[in-house]
Write a protein that holds these residues in place. Structure first.
Motif, PDB file in Angstrom:
ATOM      1  N   PHE A  37      32.142  40.900  32.652  1.00 14.73           N
ATOM      2  CA  PHE A  37      32.106  42.274  32.211  1.00 14.73           C
ATOM      3  C   PHE A  37      31.099  42.243  31.071  1.00 14.73           C
ATOM      4  O   PHE A  37      30.677  41.372  30.701  1.00 14.73           O
ATOM      5  N   GLN A  39      29.675  44.992  27.782  1.00 18.17           N
ATOM      6  CA  GLN A  39      29.782  46.131  26.901  1.00 18.17           C
ATOM      7  C   GLN A  39      28.642  46.503  26.037  1.00 18.17           C
ATOM      8  O   GLN A  39      28.274  45.633  25.205  1.00 18.17           O
ATOM      9  N   LYS A  43      29.640  51.925  24.113  1.00 19.48           N
ATOM     10  CA  LYS A  43      30.085  52.362  25.415  1.00 19.48           C
ATOM     11  C   LYS A  43      31.401  51.303  25.680  1.00 19.48           C
ATOM     12  O   LYS A  43      31.435  50.490  24.872  1.00 19.48           O
ATOM     13  N   GLU A  44      32.031  51.929  26.838  1.00 19.84           N
ATOM     14  CA  GLU A  44      33.316  51.095  27.250  1.00 19.84           C
ATOM     15  C   GLU A  44      32.876  50.101  27.922  1.00 19.84           C
ATOM     16  O   GLU A  44      31.607  49.840  28.409  1.00 19.84           O
ATOM     17  N   ARG A  45      33.524  48.954  27.866  1.00 20.58           N
ATOM     18  CA  ARG A  45      33.509  47.562  28.801  1.00 20.58           C
ATOM     19  C   ARG A  45      33.495  47.915  30.102  1.00 20.58           C
ATOM     20  O   ARG A  45      34.071  48.852  30.697  1.00 20.58           O
ATOM     21  N   GLU A  46      32.591  47.514  31.051  1.00 17.74           N
ATOM     22  CA  GLU A  46      32.259  47.757  32.420  1.00 17.74           C
ATOM     23  C   GLU A  46      32.381  46.483  33.360  1.00 17.74           C
ATOM     24  O   GLU A  46      31.778  45.401  32.838  1.00 17.74           O
ATOM     25  N   ALA A  61      28.644  45.063  40.683  1.00 17.50           N
ATOM     26  CA  ALA A  61      28.668  46.453  40.368  1.00 17.50           C
ATOM     27  C   ALA A  61      27.125  47.022  41.061  1.00 17.50           C
ATOM     28  O   ALA A  61      26.254  46.194  41.136  1.00 17.50           O
TER      29      ALA A  61
END
Length: 118
Positions: A37, A39, A43-46, A61
């Motif tokens: 993941f 971050q 921003k939010e963790r993706e 992704a």
């Protein structure tokens, strides 16, 4: 106790490459689905990528498809994230994670910083 230790982050120019490593125990890689993941600041963790316990099924992704590859070594103690053609927007803290079953990840590393800058 599941321990995950990331390494390999750093400063790289746009278009460059880096390989991140997540070192853990063989038991962990064999038992859990492993993932990466990130971050970015503010921003939010993706989700970035994941690989199944068998090592056969992997997922990335859409934002990194064709540029990033997740893999693991034959000893099943290290999971890699190979990052090519890096872009400014790939900057962030990258985390290694382990989970029992999708979509959850239950254990997390401390993270490694990746900065893409000219």
């Amino acid at each position: 106790q599941v321990q995950l230790v990331e390494s390999g982050g750093g400063l790289v120019q746009p278009g460059g490459s880096l390989t991140l490593s997540c070192t853990t125990s063989e038991r962990t890689v064999a038992k859990y689905r492993m993932g990466w993941f990130r971050q970015a600041p503010g921003k939010e963790r993706e989700f970035v990528a994941s690989i199944s316990q068998s090592g056969i099924i992997s997922s990335v992704a859409n934002s990194v498809k064709g540029r990033f590859t997740i893999s693991r070594d034959s000893a099943k103690t290290t999971v890699y994230l190979r990052m090519n053609s890096l872009k400014f927007e790939d900057t962030g803290v990258y985390y290694c994670a382990a989970g029992h079953a999708p979509p959850d990840f239950d254990f997390w590393g401390q993270g490694t910083q990746v900065t893409v800058s000219s």
